[in-house]
Design a protein around this motif. Structure first.
Motif, PDB file in Angstrom:
ATOM      1  N   THR A   1      66.471  62.752 -60.731  1.00 55.50           N
ATOM      2  CA  THR A   1      65.492  63.547 -59.470  1.00 55.50           C
ATOM      3  C   THR A   1      64.259  63.942 -60.505  1.00 55.50           C
ATOM      4  O   THR A   1      64.735  65.182 -61.220  1.00 55.50           O
ATOM      5  N   TYR A   2      63.373  63.652 -60.751  1.00 54.02           N
ATOM      6  CA  TYR A   2      62.247  64.219 -61.370  1.00 54.02           C
ATOM      7  C   TYR A   2      61.306  65.078 -60.477  1.00 54.02           C
ATOM      8  O   TYR A   2      60.705  64.461 -59.447  1.00 54.02           O
ATOM      9  N   LEU A   3      60.937  66.202 -61.000  1.00 50.37           N
ATOM     10  CA  LEU A   3      59.960  67.025 -60.055  1.00 50.37           C
ATOM     11  C   LEU A   3      58.794  67.090 -60.916  1.00 50.37           C
ATOM     12  O   LEU A   3      58.609  67.740 -61.942  1.00 50.37           O
ATOM     13  N   TRP A   4      57.829  66.882 -60.205  1.00 48.58           N
ATOM     14  CA  TRP A   4      56.208  67.077 -60.869  1.00 48.58           C
ATOM     15  C   TRP A   4      56.022  68.334 -60.470  1.00 48.58           C
ATOM     16  O   TRP A   4      56.051  68.955 -59.395  1.00 48.58           O
ATOM     17  N   VAL A   5      55.886  69.200 -61.621  1.00 51.31           N
ATOM     18  CA  VAL A   5      55.463  70.613 -61.432  1.00 51.31           C
ATOM     19  C   VAL A   5      54.089  70.713 -60.396  1.00 51.31           C
ATOM     20  O   VAL A   5      54.126  71.386 -59.744  1.00 51.31           O
ATOM     21  N   GLY A   6      52.975  70.146 -61.178  1.00 53.60           N
ATOM     22  CA  GLY A   6      51.805  70.387 -60.527  1.00 53.60           C
ATOM     23  C   GLY A   6      51.541  71.589 -59.976  1.00 53.60           C
ATOM     24  O   GLY A   6      51.438  72.615 -60.588  1.00 53.60           O
ATOM     25  N   GLU A   7      50.749  71.546 -58.591  1.00 50.04           N
ATOM     26  CA  GLU A   7      50.106  72.878 -58.241  1.00 50.04           C
ATOM     27  C   GLU A   7      51.246  73.991 -57.906  1.00 50.04           C
ATOM     28  O   GLU A   7      50.988  75.384 -57.752  1.00 50.04           O
ATOM     29  N   ALA A   8      52.246  73.684 -57.862  1.00 52.39           N
ATOM     30  CA  ALA A   8      53.509  74.366 -57.273  1.00 52.39           C
ATOM     31  C   ALA A   8      54.205  75.241 -58.327  1.00 52.39           C
ATOM     32  O   ALA A   8      55.233  75.671 -58.305  1.00 52.39           O
ATOM     33  N   HIS A   9      53.518  75.281 -59.522  1.00 50.10           N
ATOM     34  CA  HIS A   9      54.295  75.826 -60.881  1.00 50.10           C
ATOM     35  C   HIS A   9      54.844  77.081 -60.701  1.00 50.10           C
ATOM     36  O   HIS A   9      55.781  77.753 -60.867  1.00 50.10           O
ATOM     37  N   ARG A  10      54.084  78.025 -59.998  1.00 48.94           N
ATOM     38  CA  ARG A  10      54.494  79.527 -59.900  1.00 48.94           C
ATOM     39  C   ARG A  10      55.506  79.862 -58.743  1.00 48.94           C
ATOM     40  O   ARG A  10      56.345  80.365 -59.094  1.00 48.94           O
ATOM     41  N   LYS A  11      55.397  78.665 -57.733  1.00 46.52           N
ATOM     42  CA  LYS A  11      56.575  78.977 -56.810  1.00 46.52           C
ATOM     43  C   LYS A  11      58.001  78.321 -57.368  1.00 46.52           C
ATOM     44  O   LYS A  11      59.026  78.911 -57.012  1.00 46.52           O
ATOM     45  N   LEU A  12      57.563  77.141 -58.191  1.00 42.38           N
ATOM     46  CA  LEU A  12      58.918  76.525 -58.756  1.00 42.38           C
ATOM     47  C   LEU A  12      59.465  77.615 -59.765  1.00 42.38           C
ATOM     48  O   LEU A  12      60.598  77.720 -60.049  1.00 42.38           O
TER      49      LEU A  12
ATOM     50  N   GLY B   1      66.070  56.266 -59.873  1.00 42.87           N
ATOM     51  CA  GLY B   1      65.460  57.919 -59.211  1.00 42.87           C
ATOM     52  C   GLY B   1      64.271  57.903 -58.754  1.00 42.87           C
ATOM     53  O   GLY B   1      63.555  56.798 -58.576  1.00 42.87           O
ATOM     54  N   ILE B   2      63.773  59.118 -58.592  1.00 39.14           N
ATOM     55  CA  ILE B   2      62.630  59.334 -57.972  1.00 39.14           C
ATOM     56  C   ILE B   2      61.997  60.520 -58.565  1.00 39.14           C
ATOM     57  O   ILE B   2      62.471  61.267 -59.142  1.00 39.14           O
ATOM     58  N   ALA B   3      60.322  60.373 -58.556  1.00 35.71           N
ATOM     59  CA  ALA B   3      59.558  61.419 -59.072  1.00 35.71           C
ATOM     60  C   ALA B   3      58.678  61.803 -57.853  1.00 35.71           C
ATOM     61  O   ALA B   3      57.602  61.063 -57.598  1.00 35.71           O
ATOM     62  N   GLN B   4      58.539  63.144 -57.666  1.00 31.88           N
ATOM     63  CA  GLN B   4      57.577  63.545 -56.658  1.00 31.88           C
ATOM     64  C   GLN B   4      57.368  65.105 -56.905  1.00 31.88           C
ATOM     65  O   GLN B   4      58.220  65.797 -57.486  1.00 31.88           O
ATOM     66  N   GLY B   5      56.338  65.589 -56.435  1.00 37.27           N
ATOM     67  CA  GLY B   5      56.149  66.882 -56.062  1.00 37.27           C
ATOM     68  C   GLY B   5      56.644  67.709 -54.911  1.00 37.27           C
ATOM     69  O   GLY B   5      57.344  66.845 -53.995  1.00 37.27           O
ATOM     70  N   ILE B   6      56.588  69.023 -54.688  1.00 38.01           N
ATOM     71  CA  ILE B   6      56.786  69.638 -53.598  1.00 38.01           C
ATOM     72  C   ILE B   6      55.796  69.890 -52.621  1.00 38.01           C
ATOM     73  O   ILE B   6      54.800  70.511 -53.017  1.00 38.01           O
TER      74      ILE B   6
END
Length: 453
Positions: free
Chosen positions: A21-32, A258-263
């Motif tokens: 499970t890969y998580l693109w950090v992207g725009e949500a990096h502060r929340k993550l 696996g899968i890779a997406q953002g939140i």
């Protein structure tokens, strides 16, 4: 003489492979980062963009130091695009100066004066990532038709550059960015497999143009069939930019590792605005996009205004709200107050439930009465039957008829997807080959395949 009682042999437990499970950090990096600090982010594999790397160092270090995996996205596909090179990706170290245009094929030659390949290798080593996506481009680019050859050479050059810079332990993954027609065509897919088979890569990341969380039944059927054709490579396949039910179905049917997406982002991949100049922003143009909230089990997001309109209907808050009190303590109110946190928790929870199921039972679980597919179908039917309050719709400036028509269409599509996947399941045998497991890589050294995502 007493009879000898022989114990009945216990059946071996069915294997349950880990899901990468890969998580693109992207725009949500502060929340993550906040979720990770609070111990509420179970992500152990992150994808970070070169243009945003400097803003995400704390989160990267925390996940890496905990034994996680960090993959660097070079963003060269965007930087070679007429419509994208001047956007966010221009913050990557190898972007050309402002006004110089997009990167072209010659910039990826090993002897290019811009030294793009060398810069990528040095950043990968200095930033401490545990993997890097090879510099690759959209193979359907109408402006240049031979990216496959250029990207193949660039991958080989990157391996040499990494080794030279001290990154011998950093593996390369290959992002295969293709139009669906190319992936679905057996002859073209064969060329892709032959090309990938010659490269020094660990995983293949599959990013299909026009495919995402909103995929229809025909798209999903073709995708499941085509991706299985990549298994001959003998390498793990990651479904990149594929969210919602299509992503879960690909995992359940075993066609991807696996899968890779953002939140709340990167759940679909499009290139509609890649190959034409970006439109200049007007002074009164709004920045960003309206915040969207994921409805549990529906496989669809809505704006906050649309969701409030649905909630005004009888039973609307119950049907649309999050019933998982471990996720949203106060149901609907908690969900709309923290949509990204809700989406993150629901995403990882869905992966954990599927991962706990033995491999050969995942299709049955996914399609079963209590599985994600059946739940999405039931939820869509319940929501399309809601009757929102007209005054509430007017207050939020939402057209209730248009909204309910979209939701009715979504319900019909969901039902068709369920029927299609059930048919595929019934015609497949249990001996269908599954994608190779993508073991957790930490510090460039793969760990046991029993590692968690």
């Amino acid at each position: 003489m007493a009879a000898q009682i022989l114990p009945f042999p216990k059946p071996a437990s069915a294997p349950s492979s880990p899901i990468a499970t890969y998580l693109w950090v992207g725009e949500a990096h502060r929340k993550l980062a906040d979720l990770h600090a609070a111990g509420h982010l179970p992500a152990r594999r992150l994808v970070v963009e070169a243009s945003r790397l400097r803003h995400q160092r704390e989160l990267i270090a925390a996940v890496r130091d905990a034994g996680g995996e960090i993959v660097l996205d070079t963003e060269v596909a965007e930087l070679a695009s007429i419509g994208k090179h001047a956007g966010r990706a221009r913050g990557a170290p190898w972007a050309l100066p402002e006004g110089a245009g997009p990167l072209g094929p010659d910039h990826f030659r090993p002897d290019a004066s811009t030294d793009v390949i060398g810069q990528i290798a040095r950043l990968a080593v200095s930033s401490g990532v545990t993997g890097v996506l090879s510099p690759a481009h959209h193979l359907g680019d109408p402006g240049f038709r031979d990216w496959m050859s250029v990207d193949s050479d660039a991958c080989l050059a990157l391996r040499t550059a990494l080794d030279r810079e001290g990154g011998q332990a950093i593996p390369i993954d290959y992002p295969l960015i293709v139009p669906s027609a190319m992936l679905n065509d057996p002859s073209q897919r064969g060329l892709l497999v032959a090309m990938l088979g010659r490269l020094p890569i660990d995983h293949v990341w599959l990013r299909v143009v026009g495919l995402g969380a909103d995929a229809g039944p025909l798209q999903m059927s073709r995708y499941l069939s085509a991706v299985a054709g990549l298994h001959n490579l003998g390498k793990p396949v990651i479904a990149d930019h594929l969210g919602g039910l299509p992503g879960q179905a690909a995992l359940a049917f075993g066609v991807v590792s696996g899968i890779a997406q953002g939140i709340g982002e990167r759940e679909r991949f499009d290139t509609g605005d890649w190959h034409k100049p970006a439109k200049p922003r007007t002074d009164d143009a709004k920045f960003g996009r309206a915040a969207r909230v994921s409805i549990p089990g529906l496989n669809r997001t809505l704006t906050r205004a649309e969701l409030d309109v649905l909630a005004s209907a009888k039973n609307g808050r119950r049907i649309c709200g999050c019933a998982d009190r471990a996720c949203c303590k106060h149901g609907y109110d908690s969900m709309v107050a923290d949509p990204r946190g809700h989406a993150a928790r629901q995403f990882f929870s869905s992966i954990a439930r599927l991962e706990a199921v033995p491999d050969l039972r995942r299709e049955t679980f996914f399609l079963g009465h209590d599985g994600p597919m059946a739940k999405a179908d039931r939820t869509a039917r319940e929501i399309k039957a809601l009757r929102p309050d007209a005054a509430e719709a007017a207050r939020h400036n939402v057209d209730p008829e248009a909204l309910m028509k979209r939701l009715a269409d979504h319900s019909r599509t969901t039902e068709k997807i369920r029927t299609t996947l059930e048919t595929i399941h019934e015609t497949r045998g249990n001996d269908v080959p599954r994608a190779r497991v993508a073991a957790l890589r930490s510090g460039g050294v793969p760990k046991s395949a029993t590692g968690k995502p």
